[in-house]
Design a protein around this motif. Sequence first.
Motif, PDB file in Angstrom:
ATOM      1  N   ASP A 188       0.787  -1.203  -0.046  1.00 21.81           N
ATOM      2  CA  ASP A 188      -0.064   0.037  -0.059  1.00 21.81           C
ATOM      3  C   ASP A 188       0.779   1.092   0.074  1.00 21.81           C
ATOM      4  O   ASP A 188       0.246   2.424  -0.352  1.00 21.81           O
ATOM      5  CB  ASP A 188      -0.758   0.177   1.227  1.00 21.81           C
ATOM      6  N   GLU A 192      -1.230   4.364  -1.715  1.00 25.36           N
ATOM      7  CA  GLU A 192      -1.867   5.164  -0.897  1.00 25.36           C
ATOM      8  C   GLU A 192      -1.219   6.241   0.032  1.00 25.36           C
ATOM      9  O   GLU A 192      -2.098   6.996   0.594  1.00 25.36           O
ATOM     10  CB  GLU A 192      -2.687   4.192  -0.016  1.00 25.36           C
ATOM     11  N   THR A 193      -0.002   6.064   0.219  1.00 30.24           N
ATOM     12  CA  THR A 193       0.617   7.108   1.048  1.00 30.24           C
ATOM     13  C   THR A 193       1.063   8.318   0.291  1.00 30.24           C
ATOM     14  O   THR A 193       1.174   8.324  -0.659  1.00 30.24           O
ATOM     15  CB  THR A 193       1.857   6.583   1.692  1.00 30.24           C
ATOM     16  N   THR A 194       0.657   9.473   1.169  1.00 32.26           N
ATOM     17  CA  THR A 194       0.822  10.800   0.194  1.00 32.26           C
ATOM     18  C   THR A 194       2.271  11.182   0.188  1.00 32.26           C
ATOM     19  O   THR A 194       2.975  10.387   0.839  1.00 32.26           O
ATOM     20  CB  THR A 194       0.214  12.015   1.141  1.00 32.26           C
ATOM     21  N   SER A 196       4.124  13.606   0.788  1.00 30.90           N
ATOM     22  CA  SER A 196       4.940  14.290   1.844  1.00 30.90           C
ATOM     23  C   SER A 196       5.480  13.345   2.911  1.00 30.90           C
ATOM     24  O   SER A 196       6.560  13.186   3.458  1.00 30.90           O
ATOM     25  CB  SER A 196       3.977  15.120   2.637  1.00 30.90           C
ATOM     26  N   VAL A 197       4.528  12.337   3.065  1.00 30.45           N
ATOM     27  CA  VAL A 197       4.836  11.008   4.261  1.00 30.45           C
ATOM     28  C   VAL A 197       5.777  10.287   3.569  1.00 30.45           C
ATOM     29  O   VAL A 197       6.897   9.910   4.005  1.00 30.45           O
ATOM     30  CB  VAL A 197       3.516  10.371   4.378  1.00 30.45           C
ATOM     31  N   GLU A 201       8.970  11.449   5.748  1.00 27.27           N
ATOM     32  CA  GLU A 201       8.911  10.797   7.123  1.00 27.27           C
ATOM     33  C   GLU A 201       9.756   9.544   7.191  1.00 27.27           C
ATOM     34  O   GLU A 201       9.637   8.646   6.089  1.00 27.27           O
ATOM     35  CB  GLU A 201       7.193  10.627   7.365  1.00 27.27           C
TER      36      GLU A 201
ATOM     37  N   PRO B  49      -7.665   7.035   2.810  1.00 24.98           N
ATOM     38  CA  PRO B  49      -7.000   6.697   4.193  1.00 24.98           C
ATOM     39  C   PRO B  49      -6.829   7.586   5.084  1.00 24.98           C
ATOM     40  O   PRO B  49      -6.550   8.875   4.525  1.00 24.98           O
ATOM     41  CB  PRO B  49      -5.848   5.929   3.413  1.00 24.98           C
ATOM     42  N   GLN B  52      -1.231   6.945   9.406  1.00 26.30           N
ATOM     43  CA  GLN B  52       0.103   7.158   9.106  1.00 26.30           C
ATOM     44  C   GLN B  52       0.486   7.441   7.650  1.00 26.30           C
ATOM     45  O   GLN B  52       1.223   8.104   7.356  1.00 26.30           O
ATOM     46  CB  GLN B  52       1.165   6.164   9.505  1.00 26.30           C
ATOM     47  N   LYS B  53      -0.814   7.375   6.831  1.00 26.43           N
ATOM     48  CA  LYS B  53      -0.772   7.377   5.285  1.00 26.43           C
ATOM     49  C   LYS B  53      -0.814   8.796   4.947  1.00 26.43           C
ATOM     50  O   LYS B  53      -0.340   9.213   4.044  1.00 26.43           O
ATOM     51  CB  LYS B  53      -1.722   6.612   4.729  1.00 26.43           C
ATOM     52  N   ILE B  54      -1.299   9.515   5.636  1.00 21.55           N
ATOM     53  CA  ILE B  54      -1.528  10.937   5.374  1.00 21.55           C
ATOM     54  C   ILE B  54      -1.117  12.113   6.469  1.00 21.55           C
ATOM     55  O   ILE B  54      -1.270  11.486   7.940  1.00 21.55           O
ATOM     56  CB  ILE B  54      -2.918  11.270   5.310  1.00 21.55           C
ATOM     57  N   ASN B  55      -0.558  13.046   6.383  1.00 23.36           N
ATOM     58  CA  ASN B  55      -0.221  13.731   7.280  1.00 23.36           C
ATOM     59  C   ASN B  55      -0.906  15.286   7.140  1.00 23.36           C
ATOM     60  O   ASN B  55      -0.424  16.216   6.453  1.00 23.36           O
ATOM     61  CB  ASN B  55       1.635  14.106   7.404  1.00 23.36           C
TER      62      ASN B  55
END
Lengths: 293, 158
Positions: A188, A192-194, A196-197, A201, B49, B52-55
Motif C-alpha cells: 500500500d 496510498e501514502t501521500t 509528503s509522508v 517521514e 485513507p 500514518q498514510k496522510i499527514n
Amino acid sequence: MPRIGPRIMSEAQKIHRYLPLLLPECRSIAASLQELKWIKNELNSPRKIHQACRLRGLHYPLQYILGSQPFGELDVICKSGVLIPRWETAEWAQDLADRLPAETKMTVTDLCTGTGCIPLLLKYNRPQIDVTGIDISSKALSLSRQNSKALKLELHLQKQDVLNNNEKIGSGIIDILTCNPPYIPRRDFIKETTLSVKLYEPRLALLGDMEFYKNLVEKWLYRSNSFIYEVGDISQSEYVLKEIQHHTVFSSLWHVGFRNDSNGHPRVVYGFRKEGTSHNMSTIFQNYGQLMH
Amino acid sequence: MLRLSFLKRYFHLNSCVSIKKSKLPPRPKLTDEMESEFEEKFLHGGRGPGGQKINKCNSKVQLKHIPSGIVVECQETRSRTQNRHIAREKMAFKIAQWKNGGNPIEREIAVLAWEKQSKRSKERKSKEKHSLHKELKRAEELKRIKEEEEILFRLTQP
C-alpha cells in the motif's frame, strides 16, 4: 496527482506572491491561505517565511518546518527523522486519558513511542501515573527526551528493539500498554501514502504489517492488563481478535474491542483482562469502542 | 415655556459617554445545557485513507446548535483543542444574537460604540498634533521675519 492549472496559479499569484509555492501541496487557494497564515504567525523573518513556502512546495511537512504539532492540549516538538503525531492518535489517546481514574497509580508503557506524544499526553492529564516510552531509534529517543523536558512531564525512556528484546523492557506487569506501530503494508505504501509522508517521514515508523500485532499476542499479553494498539486497516484488528479468540488461554481471559476514528476508519484495537487486575479495566474501557470478544 | 426651550438650544451639550474597553458588557457564555444541544463534527478532508498514510495539518471543527440550526466552523489554528474552543466562543455569540431575535446584542453595540469613540479620539489627537505643528511653524516663520527685518534695519542704519 493532477497538476495545478495555470489559471489557479495566476489567481493565487495575485493574492500573495508566495501562494503559488504552497499550491502543489495544499491543492486549493483557501487551504494555501490558511497555511500561509500559520507560517506567518509562527515564523518572524521574511526570509524564513519564503524558505518555508518553498519547502512546502517540495512537499516537506509543515510540522518539520514549524517544529511542532499540537497533540491534544500539548504542543509536541517535531524533527525530521521522527514520525509526526497524527490527529487520529491524539483522538484515541485523549479519550483514553479522560477515562483513567484521577487518583489511582498506574503503569503505562508505550512502544514505538516516537516523539513520546502518547505517554506525555497521558501523563499530562493524569500526573500520578508512571509512563515509559520505548523506541529503537536514537533520534526518536532524544526527541522524546527533549519533549519531556520542554513539557516538564516525567517520562522514562529505554532504547530497545520491541520485536526481539521484549524481555529486557520494563519489569513486572504493565497496567496499560499503548503502541502506534508502523502499520502500512509495503504493497500500500506507494499507492496510498501521500507524497509528503513517502518522501520525508521515516520508513522505520511507517512500514509494517502484522509484526507488531503478532508480537503483542506472543509476548505482551502475558505481562499486561490491557493494551491499545493503533491500526491502519481492519485486517490488523481482526488478526488480533482472531489470535485471542483461538488461543486456549487468552480467549477466556481477555476482552477485545475495535474503535474507529471520527472519520469512520478503523483506528484502534484494544483489549483488557476480564478479571484479576488491581484496577477495574472494564469500567475504564466501557464504550471506548465496540467490544468484539 | 417657550423661552426655556429657546434657551435649551444654546446650552445644549454634545457630551458622549466614554466607554472603557475593560468595562464592556461580558462575552456571551455557553451553559452546560447548550453544550448538550450541540452536534460536533471534526472534518479532516474526509475520504480516503488516514492515520500514518496522510499527514494533515488542519483540523476543522464544525459545531451545530440543533434548536436554532446555527452552524459554526473553525479552523483558525492547527490545534483541534483550540479550534473547538474558538468555535464555542463564536457559537455563544451567535446564540445570543438568535435569542435576541436576530438583533445585535448589548456587547456588539458597546464594541461598535467603543470603536467609534476610539476612532474619534484618534482623529482629535491627530488634529491637535497638526495644529500644534502648524503653530510652531508659524512661530518660527515670525522669528525669521523678525530677524531679517532687524538685519535690514541695521543695514539701512548708517
